[in-house]
Design a protein around this motif. Structure first.
Motif, PDB file in Angstrom:
ATOM      1  N   VAL A  32     -32.924   6.064 -31.876  1.00  0.00           N
ATOM      2  CA  VAL A  32     -32.641   5.421 -33.160  1.00  0.00           C
ATOM      3  C   VAL A  32     -32.199   6.471 -34.169  1.00  0.00           C
ATOM      4  N   ARG A  33     -31.126   6.183 -34.897  1.00  0.00           N
ATOM      5  CA  ARG A  33     -30.693   7.011 -36.030  1.00  0.00           C
ATOM      6  C   ARG A  33     -31.503   6.530 -37.230  1.00  0.00           C
ATOM      7  N   VAL A  34     -32.292   7.411 -37.802  1.00  0.00           N
ATOM      8  CA  VAL A  34     -33.252   7.041 -38.848  1.00  0.00           C
ATOM      9  C   VAL A  34     -32.631   7.163 -40.238  1.00  0.00           C
ATOM     10  N   ASP A  35     -32.858   6.143 -41.039  1.00  0.00           N
ATOM     11  CA  ASP A  35     -32.547   6.172 -42.463  1.00  0.00           C
ATOM     12  C   ASP A  35     -33.654   5.408 -43.182  1.00  0.00           C
ATOM     13  N   SER A  37     -33.888   2.367 -43.987  1.00  0.00           N
ATOM     14  CA  SER A  37     -34.124   1.006 -43.485  1.00  0.00           C
ATOM     15  C   SER A  37     -34.993   0.989 -42.225  1.00  0.00           C
ATOM     16  N   VAL A  38     -35.218   2.147 -41.615  1.00  0.00           N
ATOM     17  CA  VAL A  38     -35.987   2.245 -40.372  1.00  0.00           C
ATOM     18  C   VAL A  38     -37.440   2.571 -40.717  1.00  0.00           C
ATOM     19  N   GLU A  49     -33.189  11.558 -35.907  1.00  0.00           N
ATOM     20  CA  GLU A  49     -33.292  10.594 -34.818  1.00  0.00           C
ATOM     21  C   GLU A  49     -34.718  10.563 -34.279  1.00  0.00           C
ATOM     22  N   VAL A  84     -37.130  -1.547 -36.653  1.00  0.00           N
ATOM     23  CA  VAL A  84     -35.855  -0.851 -36.467  1.00  0.00           C
ATOM     24  C   VAL A  84     -34.723  -1.863 -36.554  1.00  0.00           C
ATOM     25  N   ARG A  88     -29.194   0.345 -36.068  1.00  0.00           N
ATOM     26  CA  ARG A  88     -29.581   1.755 -36.075  1.00  0.00           C
ATOM     27  C   ARG A  88     -29.859   2.283 -34.669  1.00  0.00           C
ATOM     28  N   PRO A 106     -24.242   4.403 -36.322  1.00  0.00           N
ATOM     29  CA  PRO A 106     -24.151   3.535 -37.489  1.00  0.00           C
ATOM     30  C   PRO A 106     -23.094   4.030 -38.469  1.00  0.00           C
ATOM     31  N   ASP A 108     -23.021   4.500 -41.731  1.00  0.00           N
ATOM     32  CA  ASP A 108     -23.365   5.504 -42.738  1.00  0.00           C
ATOM     33  C   ASP A 108     -23.396   6.912 -42.179  1.00  0.00           C
ATOM     34  N   SER A 109     -23.714   7.079 -40.878  1.00  0.00           N
ATOM     35  CA  SER A 109     -23.708   8.426 -40.310  1.00  0.00           C
ATOM     36  C   SER A 109     -22.275   8.910 -40.117  1.00  0.00           C
TER      37      SER A 109
END
Length: 169
Positions: A32-35, A37-38, A49, A84, A88, A106, A108-109
């Motif tokens: 998972v790519r973390v931001d 929202s996660v 991640e 999650v 993401r 995602p 945004d990345s």
């Protein structure tokens, strides 16, 4: 309903690969790519991640929905609620052999790293620019050959020879 209005295939593919893993006795992991929202324990996030074990034995109340993956799990002995957004998830794979599927990162990345050669563009833009679609695909590379009878040997930087994801650009 046209292609623009249709729902994403990502949650369906995640559920299918989760089922494939469990049917074959494998342990399903999601990267998972973390931001913001996660909802995961931030102390376990590395380089933006986190990899989560979503097997039946590691989770409670697992729900693989169209918008979110939700479950309860223990991290360092402490129970945590995990949430999650499906968008993401960057990969789902079997821990034992590394087989699975990677997804485009995602949006945004992509904005955060515009100089990267892996920036994805709509197919129409890629075709018009003369670049091939294959140049933009992210693939999951198995950590071991299917025909090997012996376990994989650890590589530098790997944790005990465990399967890992490799992005091929």
């Amino acid at each position: 309903m046209n292609a623009q209005e249709s729902t994403s295939t990502r949650p369906y593919l995640i559920r299918a690969l989760y089922e494939w893993c469990t049917d074959n006795g494998f342990t399903p992991y999601v990267a998972v790519r973390v931001d913001d929202s996660v909802q995961v324990p931030r102390e376990f996030v590395h380089d933006g991640e986190i990899v989560l074990n979503i097997s039946f034995d590691a989770t409670s109340s697992l729900q693989l929905g169209n918008d979110f993956i939700e479950f309860k799990a223990r991290f360092g002995g402490k129970p945590r609620d995990i949430l999650v957004p499906v968008g993401r998830v960057i990969a789902i794979y079997a821990r034992e052999n590394g087989q699975g599927m990677a997804f485009p990162p995602p949006v945004d990345s992509l904005v955060a790293a515009p100089s990267s050669s892996a920036v994805l563009a709509p197919v129409a833009d890629v075709v018009e620019s003369g670049a091939s679609v294959e140049d933009r695909v992210v693939q999951l590379v198995p950590a071991v050959d299917v025909g090997d009878d012996e376990p994989p040997k650890p590589t530098p930087g790997s944790a005990g020879g465990r399967p890992s994801l490799k992005r091929v650009k």
